[in-house]
Motif scaffolding. Structure first.
Motif, mmCIF file in Angstrom:
data_model
loop_
_atom_site.group_PDB
_atom_site.id
_atom_site.type_symbol
_atom_site.label_atom_id
_atom_site.label_comp_id
_atom_site.label_asym_id
_atom_site.label_seq_id
_atom_site.Cartn_x
_atom_site.Cartn_y
_atom_site.Cartn_z
ATOM 1 N N LEU A 161 -30.387 -49.260 -18.622
ATOM 2 C CA LEU A 161 -30.403 -48.809 -17.241
ATOM 3 C C LEU A 161 -29.812 -47.430 -17.033
ATOM 4 O O LEU A 161 -30.256 -46.680 -16.162
ATOM 5 C CB LEU A 161 -29.679 -49.818 -16.343
ATOM 6 N N VAL A 162 -28.781 -47.060 -17.803
ATOM 7 C CA VAL A 162 -28.165 -45.749 -17.607
ATOM 8 C C VAL A 162 -29.177 -44.615 -17.747
ATOM 9 O O VAL A 162 -29.282 -43.761 -16.863
ATOM 10 C CB VAL A 162 -26.967 -45.543 -18.562
ATOM 11 N N MET B 271 -27.615 -59.015 -16.371
ATOM 12 C CA MET B 271 -27.335 -57.584 -16.493
ATOM 13 C C MET B 271 -25.983 -57.400 -17.170
ATOM 14 O O MET B 271 -24.955 -57.167 -16.538
ATOM 15 C CB MET B 271 -27.346 -56.938 -15.102
ATOM 16 N N THR B 272 -25.983 -57.552 -18.478
ATOM 17 C CA THR B 272 -24.746 -57.408 -19.251
ATOM 18 C C THR B 272 -24.350 -55.933 -19.354
ATOM 19 O O THR B 272 -25.159 -55.039 -19.103
ATOM 20 C CB THR B 272 -24.926 -57.968 -20.665
ATOM 21 N N LEU C 6 -26.505 -42.887 -6.671
ATOM 22 C CA LEU C 6 -27.423 -43.983 -6.957
ATOM 23 C C LEU C 6 -26.666 -45.086 -7.685
ATOM 24 O O LEU C 6 -25.790 -44.806 -8.509
ATOM 25 C CB LEU C 6 -28.564 -43.523 -7.854
ATOM 26 N N THR C 7 -27.026 -46.323 -7.399
ATOM 27 C CA THR C 7 -26.466 -47.433 -8.141
ATOM 28 C C THR C 7 -27.554 -48.456 -8.406
ATOM 29 O O THR C 7 -28.514 -48.562 -7.635
ATOM 30 C CB THR C 7 -25.297 -48.086 -7.377
ATOM 31 N N CYS C 8 -27.428 -49.177 -9.489
ATOM 32 C CA CYS C 8 -28.332 -50.294 -9.743
ATOM 33 C C CYS C 8 -27.547 -51.391 -10.442
ATOM 34 O O CYS C 8 -26.539 -51.132 -11.123
ATOM 35 C CB CYS C 8 -29.549 -49.878 -10.565
ATOM 36 N N GLY C 9 -27.988 -52.627 -10.251
ATOM 37 C CA GLY C 9 -27.275 -53.742 -10.850
ATOM 38 C C GLY C 9 -27.996 -55.046 -10.638
ATOM 39 O O GLY C 9 -29.064 -55.106 -10.021
ATOM 40 N N GLY C 10 -27.394 -56.091 -11.173
ATOM 41 C CA GLY C 10 -27.968 -57.425 -11.054
ATOM 42 C C GLY C 10 -26.963 -58.475 -11.469
ATOM 43 O O GLY C 10 -25.785 -58.178 -11.714
ATOM 44 N N SER D 47 -39.288 -53.121 -12.549
ATOM 45 C CA SER D 47 -39.428 -53.075 -14.010
ATOM 46 C C SER D 47 -38.280 -53.766 -14.727
ATOM 47 O O SER D 47 -38.478 -54.391 -15.770
ATOM 48 C CB SER D 47 -39.528 -51.623 -14.480
ATOM 49 N N PHE D 48 -37.060 -53.654 -14.154
ATOM 50 C CA PHE D 48 -35.892 -54.174 -14.855
ATOM 51 C C PHE D 48 -35.196 -55.307 -14.099
ATOM 52 O O PHE D 48 -34.114 -55.737 -14.499
ATOM 53 C CB PHE D 48 -34.912 -53.027 -15.121
#
Length: 273
Positions: free
Chosen positions: A246-247, A237-238, A228-232, A108-109
């Motif tokens: 995202l948070v 992904m500013t 959990l972590t997410c990123g790009g 989705s993101f």
């Protein structure tokens, strides 16, 4: 005390089986970057005598935990270890339950999402999902990230108790004294941000082109912590997008996963929620 903390006195206990411990240390030498090793390399990595390595590798090969590599003098992980690893990441149902939820978030993101659990001085990824076409790093289920230099590690450190954190940070400092000043600053900043906002930042510190956030996943009794972590890619992904979009998504995912973490019943029994 976290179950991954092994004190020196534990290894001297009469119930401690040294040969088994040495065999497991050999298996840990094999990683995604070191998929095939010779016995000389294993001896150097573990500090064991060459003759001891030969005997242990023969035993592990006989049992199917190691198999011959592409050349006769090399070894690699066998199916026995893969089966144990699969059992380890699925025995609570967390990885299986989390996978479709993590994939939905990733797609989705257009991010990568990882679920990790502490093992000794690292955070081992037990589930991971990546959107197609994003900037990718060489991480997968089974990869271990530095506790002191990753959003997974910072989220874990921020959420555990003060006493446990101090003991763990003393170990981390002793293992890398030359790097500790910079790492301790990053950890302190992450803890401050977690206490203020409920998440941690990693803006290009683990990988210069990747921005990420991390949140803890805490069992109902508060005794076990995953992360959990997410990123790009930083260009996509500013910091602002991470915080505003995202948070909340990652925190909601953590709340859905947390009830799957087993909690201890009185008397030491463990049950699933």
């Amino acid at each position: 005390m976290d179950k991954t903390d092994m004190q020196e006195e534990d290894t001297k206990h009469p119930m401690f089986v040294t040969a088994l411990a040495r065999g497991l240390e050999i298996l840990k030498c094999f990683t995604a970057d070191r998929q095939e090793l010779g016995t000389t390399e294993i001896a150097r990595e573990t500090g064991l005598a060459q003759s001891t390595v030969w005997r242990l590798c023969y035993t592990l090969t006989t049992l199917g935990y190691l198999v011959p590599g592409r050349t006769p003098d090399r070894l690699r992980i066998g199916a026995g270890v893969l089966l144990l690893g699969h059992a380890a990441i699925t025995h609570t149902g967390i990885a299986e339950f989390a996978q479709p939820l993590m994939k939905e978030l990733a797609d989705s993101f257009e991010v990568s999402v990882s679920l990790g659990e502490r093992y000794r001085d690292g955070m081992v990824i037990v589930q991971r999902s990546e959107a197609r076409g994003i900037l990718s790093v060489n991480l997968h289920v089974g990869s271990s990230l530095d506790l002191a230099n990753s959003s997974l590690g910072w989220a874990y450190l921020a959420a555990i108790g003060d006493e446990a954190r101090e003991a763990l940070m003393a170990k981390l400092r002793a293992s890398a004294p030359d790097e500790w000043e910079a790492k301790s600053r990053d950890i302190a900043e992450a803890i401050r941000n977690y206490r203020r906002s409920g998440f941690v930042f990693n803006l290009g510190k683990s990988h210069r082109d990747i921005n990420a956030i991390g949140v803890p996943v805490i069992s109902a009794d508060g005794k076990r912590v995953m992360a959990l972590t997410c990123g790009g890619a930083r260009s996509h992904m500013t910091r602002e997008r991470l915080v505003s979009v995202l948070v909340p998504e990652l925190q909601a995912l953590a709340q859905r996963i947390a009830p799957l973490i087993p909690v201890d019943e009185p008397g030491g029994a463990r049950r699933k929620r």
